[in-house]
Design a protein around this motif. Structure first.
Motif, PDB file in Angstrom:
ATOM      1  N   GLN A   1       0.836  -1.326  -0.064  1.00 51.62           N
ATOM      2  CA  GLN A   1      -0.114   0.023   0.037  1.00 51.62           C
ATOM      3  C   GLN A   1       1.033   1.392   0.431  1.00 51.62           C
ATOM      4  OE1 GLN A   1      -3.482  -0.034  -0.954  1.00 51.62           O
ATOM      5  NE2 GLN A   1      -4.206   1.990   0.049  1.00 51.62           N
ATOM      6  N   VAL A   2       0.593   2.447  -0.708  1.00 50.32           N
ATOM      7  CA  VAL A   2       1.177   3.316  -1.033  1.00 50.32           C
ATOM      8  C   VAL A   2       0.122   4.570  -0.422  1.00 50.32           C
ATOM      9  CG1 VAL A   2       2.351   4.812  -2.616  1.00 50.32           C
ATOM     10  CG2 VAL A   2       2.240   2.747  -2.947  1.00 50.32           C
ATOM     11  N   GLN A   3       0.782   5.313   0.403  1.00 47.37           N
ATOM     12  CA  GLN A   3       0.527   6.970   0.480  1.00 47.37           C
ATOM     13  C   GLN A   3       1.652   7.813   0.179  1.00 47.37           C
ATOM     14  OE1 GLN A   3       0.105   6.099   4.602  1.00 47.37           O
ATOM     15  NE2 GLN A   3      -1.775   6.158   4.759  1.00 47.37           N
ATOM     16  N   ALA A  24       5.864  10.437  -0.645  1.00 43.19           N
ATOM     17  CA  ALA A  24       5.553   9.115  -1.148  1.00 43.19           C
ATOM     18  C   ALA A  24       6.257   7.834  -0.048  1.00 43.19           C
ATOM     19  CB  ALA A  24       4.963   8.376  -2.151  1.00 43.19           C
ATOM     20  N   SER A  25       4.970   6.777   0.348  1.00 40.49           N
ATOM     21  CA  SER A  25       5.898   5.940   0.868  1.00 40.49           C
ATOM     22  C   SER A  25       4.518   4.655   1.335  1.00 40.49           C
ATOM     23  CB  SER A  25       5.191   6.327   2.498  1.00 40.49           C
ATOM     24  OG  SER A  25       4.052   6.348   3.071  1.00 40.49           O
ATOM     25  N   GLY A  26       5.194   3.443   1.245  1.00 42.58           N
ATOM     26  CA  GLY A  26       4.574   2.388   1.270  1.00 42.58           C
ATOM     27  C   GLY A  26       5.834   1.610   0.049  1.00 42.58           C
ATOM     28  N   THR A  27       4.706   0.656   0.032  1.00 41.23           N
ATOM     29  CA  THR A  27       6.121  -0.264  -1.304  1.00 41.23           C
ATOM     30  C   THR A  27       5.570   0.359  -2.271  1.00 41.23           C
ATOM     31  OG1 THR A  27       5.009  -2.647   0.161  1.00 41.23           O
ATOM     32  CG2 THR A  27       5.543  -2.948  -2.267  1.00 41.23           C
ATOM     33  N   ALA A  74      15.313  10.022  -4.509  1.00 40.88           N
ATOM     34  CA  ALA A  74      15.957   9.678  -3.048  1.00 40.88           C
ATOM     35  C   ALA A  74      15.453   9.676  -1.969  1.00 40.88           C
ATOM     36  CB  ALA A  74      17.291   9.495  -2.504  1.00 40.88           C
ATOM     37  N   LYS A  75      13.895  10.391  -1.871  1.00 43.08           N
ATOM     38  CA  LYS A  75      13.197  10.394  -0.321  1.00 43.08           C
ATOM     39  C   LYS A  75      11.552  10.307  -0.880  1.00 43.08           C
ATOM     40  CE  LYS A  75      15.814  13.781   1.795  1.00 43.08           C
ATOM     41  NZ  LYS A  75      15.932  15.017   1.944  1.00 43.08           N
ATOM     42  N   ASN A  76      11.870  10.347  -2.414  1.00 41.36           N
ATOM     43  CA  ASN A  76       9.969   9.915  -2.601  1.00 41.36           C
ATOM     44  C   ASN A  76       9.411  11.032  -3.127  1.00 41.36           C
ATOM     45  OD1 ASN A  76      10.535   6.977  -3.996  1.00 41.36           O
ATOM     46  ND2 ASN A  76      10.376   5.740  -2.023  1.00 41.36           N
ATOM     47  N   THR A  77       9.977  12.191  -2.682  1.00 42.61           N
ATOM     48  CA  THR A  77       8.828  13.145  -2.326  1.00 42.61           C
ATOM     49  C   THR A  77       9.104  13.932  -3.507  1.00 42.61           C
ATOM     50  OG1 THR A  77       9.553  12.746  -0.573  1.00 42.61           O
ATOM     51  CG2 THR A  77       9.425  14.966  -1.065  1.00 42.61           C
TER      52      THR A  77
END
Length: 120
Positions: A1-3, A24-27, A74-77
């Motif tokens: 799940q991604v948030q 973004a966080s999660g898988t 690198a930070k998915n941001t």
């Protein structure tokens, strides 16, 4: 799940600046694209700016030269630097992303929205 978690909205005077962030966080296998939309009551949500993982950017005409989108892979941001804000920029801003959780599947995700209010 991604948030997708947004931050950085608020109240600013016309001509001022704000910086929005969306993490973004999660898988996450890979992120294909991240972008910012905005919506005001009674109107359709519109794309403000977008960026691909390769760095290609796109802006709606009304923000060109004032807003800058960038992404930290690198930070998915993704960030949206908003300068010279105008009253017409007042809206709820939503983060959007196309994310692969594995090599075979890509999904579209939305953040919860953050209010940006520009005052005169």
């Amino acid at each position: 799940q991604v948030q997708l978690v947004e931050s950085g909205g608020g109240l600013v005077q016309a001509g001022g600046s704000l910086r929005l962030s969306c993490a973004a966080s999660g898988t996450i296998f890979s992120i294909n694209y991240m972008g910012w939309y905005r919506q005001v009551p009674g109107k359709q949500r519109e794309l403000v700016a977008a960026i691909t993982s390769g760095g290609t950017t796109n802006y709606v005409d009304s923000v060109k030269g004032r807003f800058t989108i960038s992404m930290d892979n690198a930070k998915n941001t993704v960030y949206l630097q908003m300068n010279s804000l105008q009253l017409e920029d007042t809206a709820v801003y939503y983060c959007n992303a196309a994310i692969q959780e594995n090599p075979l599947r890509i999904n579209n995700y939305w953040g919860q929205g953050t209010q940006v209010t520009v005052s005169s």
